[in-house]
Design an enzyme around this catalytic site. Structure first.
Site, PDB file in Angstrom:
ATOM      1  N   LYS A  46       0.795  -1.235   0.000  1.00 46.49           N
ATOM      2  CA  LYS A  46       0.000   0.000   0.000  1.00 46.49           C
ATOM      3  C   LYS A  46       0.833   1.295   0.000  1.00 46.49           C
ATOM      4  CE  LYS A  46      -3.301  -1.103  -0.691  1.00 46.49           C
ATOM      5  NZ  LYS A  46      -3.521  -1.766  -2.011  1.00 46.49           N
ATOM      6  N   HIS A 101       7.580  -7.526  -2.054  1.00 44.34           N
ATOM      7  CA  HIS A 101       7.400  -6.915  -0.729  1.00 44.34           C
ATOM      8  C   HIS A 101       8.388  -7.497   0.282  1.00 44.34           C
ATOM      9  CE1 HIS A 101       3.801  -4.883  -1.961  1.00 44.34           C
ATOM     10  NE2 HIS A 101       3.007  -5.922  -1.955  1.00 44.34           N
ATOM     11  N   SER A 131      -5.197   2.886   3.782  1.00 48.05           N
ATOM     12  CA  SER A 131      -5.268   2.206   2.490  1.00 48.05           C
ATOM     13  C   SER A 131      -5.351   0.697   2.707  1.00 48.05           C
ATOM     14  CB  SER A 131      -4.020   2.576   1.681  1.00 48.05           C
ATOM     15  OG  SER A 131      -4.019   1.928   0.447  1.00 48.05           O
TER      16      SER A 131
END
Ligand code: A3P
Length: 292
Positions: A46, A101, A131
């Protein structure tokens, strides 16, 4: 086992999404073959991952810029660990753009030898929290929360995909000398997208004409990406991953949305934890568009 474990897979202390991950891939990450001209986009979820994917593919691919090729952004810059479409990375033509990630300590050995370039996009964590809260309620493969308070506790405990935001950014920043890495701030991209694209081009040694730069900027705006099916994940989420409601991956794309969501008490609690965890951390964060 609590509900969280149904959604998360813990590998070497880091949380991955359970159903989309292949543990074999994780076991072999260290040996993943890195090419000199690879570019990795690394983020905490995010933080502007899809935005960076879009910008880099626009910079690298003429066919993307002038829309002569119909390829989704996800296929141009696929995820290393969430290989949803089972791409054979060894068959991808160079230069490859790969997305991840992962925390710094799970990075392939070749990256640690500064073989390839890394773009690390970061964002103020209060906007990430908001988010992420909406995103977790949207995706069937993430744990939904009844309210923000419930999600905030999970986020601050690191019981989310990506584990603790504080550890992710600290880890990458404090080990930046081990990598060939550029840190890009979401809020700077928001404030002046053109300058951010120029900065990226310079790091990536890509020379674009003024006209091409304009095209990249135009196609990387929130408005354009939201309505460009190639550039957002709406179809992928709905058809391949699964959603709970009709929300969109590109939700608001603003700075300071947290102010509309956090109570005074939640905000103060967040600040206290932030100050403790990020004490002496050199990167600056932008919390409000008016700060800029
Ligand atoms: P919001 O939920 O606050 O709208 P990621 O790709 O890392 O999951 O990040 C998603 C966030 O980046 C979403 O934030 C999304 O709207 C925002 N985003 C994506 N493209 C953007 C763009 N072109 N401009 C601004 N924000 C963008």
């Amino acid at each position: 086992m609590d509900d969280t474990d149904l959604f998360l897979l813990n590998f070497k202390g880091f949380h991955f999404e359970r159903t989309l991950i292949d543990v074999d891939v994780l076991e072999n990450l260290d040996d993943f073959e890195i090419r000199d001209d690879d570019v990795f986009i690394i983020t905490y979820p995010k933080s502007g991952t899809i935005w960076t994917q879009q910008i880099l593919s626009l910079i690298y691919y003429e066919g993307h810029r002038n829309k002569t090729e119909n390829v989704e952004t996800l296929d141009r810059a696929p995820f290393l660990e969430y290989n949803i479409r089972k791409v054979d990375f060894s068959m991808m033509p160079s230069p490859r753009i790969l997305t991840s990630h992962i925390p710094y300590y799970l990075a392939p050995r070749g990256l640690k030898n500064k073989k390839a370039k890394i773009v690390y996009t970061y964002r103020n964590p209060k906007d990430i929290l908001i988010s992420y809260y909406h995103f977790s309620n949207l995706l069937v493969r993430l744990q939904a929360s009844d309210n923000l308070e419930q999600f905030m506790k999970q986020f601050l405990d690191g019981k989310v995909v990506g584990s603790l935001w504080f550890d992710h950014i600290r880890g990458w920043y404090e080990h930046k000398h081990d990598f060939n890495i550029l840190f890009m701030k979401y809020e700077d991209m928001k404030k002046d997208l053109r300058s951010s694209v120029v900065k990226l081009c310079s790091f990536l040694d890509k020379e674009l004409s003024e006209e091409d730069l304009d095209t990249v900027v135009r196609q990387a705006t929130f408005q354009n990406m939201k309505y460009d099916p190639q550039a957002n994940y709406d179809t992928i989420l709905k058809d391949e991953v699964g959603t709970r409601n009709d929300g969109c991956f590109l939700r608001k794309g603003t700075v300071g949305d947290w102010k509309r969501h956090l109570t005074v008490e939640q905000n103060e609690r967040f600040d206290r934890i932030f100050q403790r965890k990020m004490k002496d951390f050199p990167l600056e964060f932008t919390w409000d568009i008016n700060e800029q």
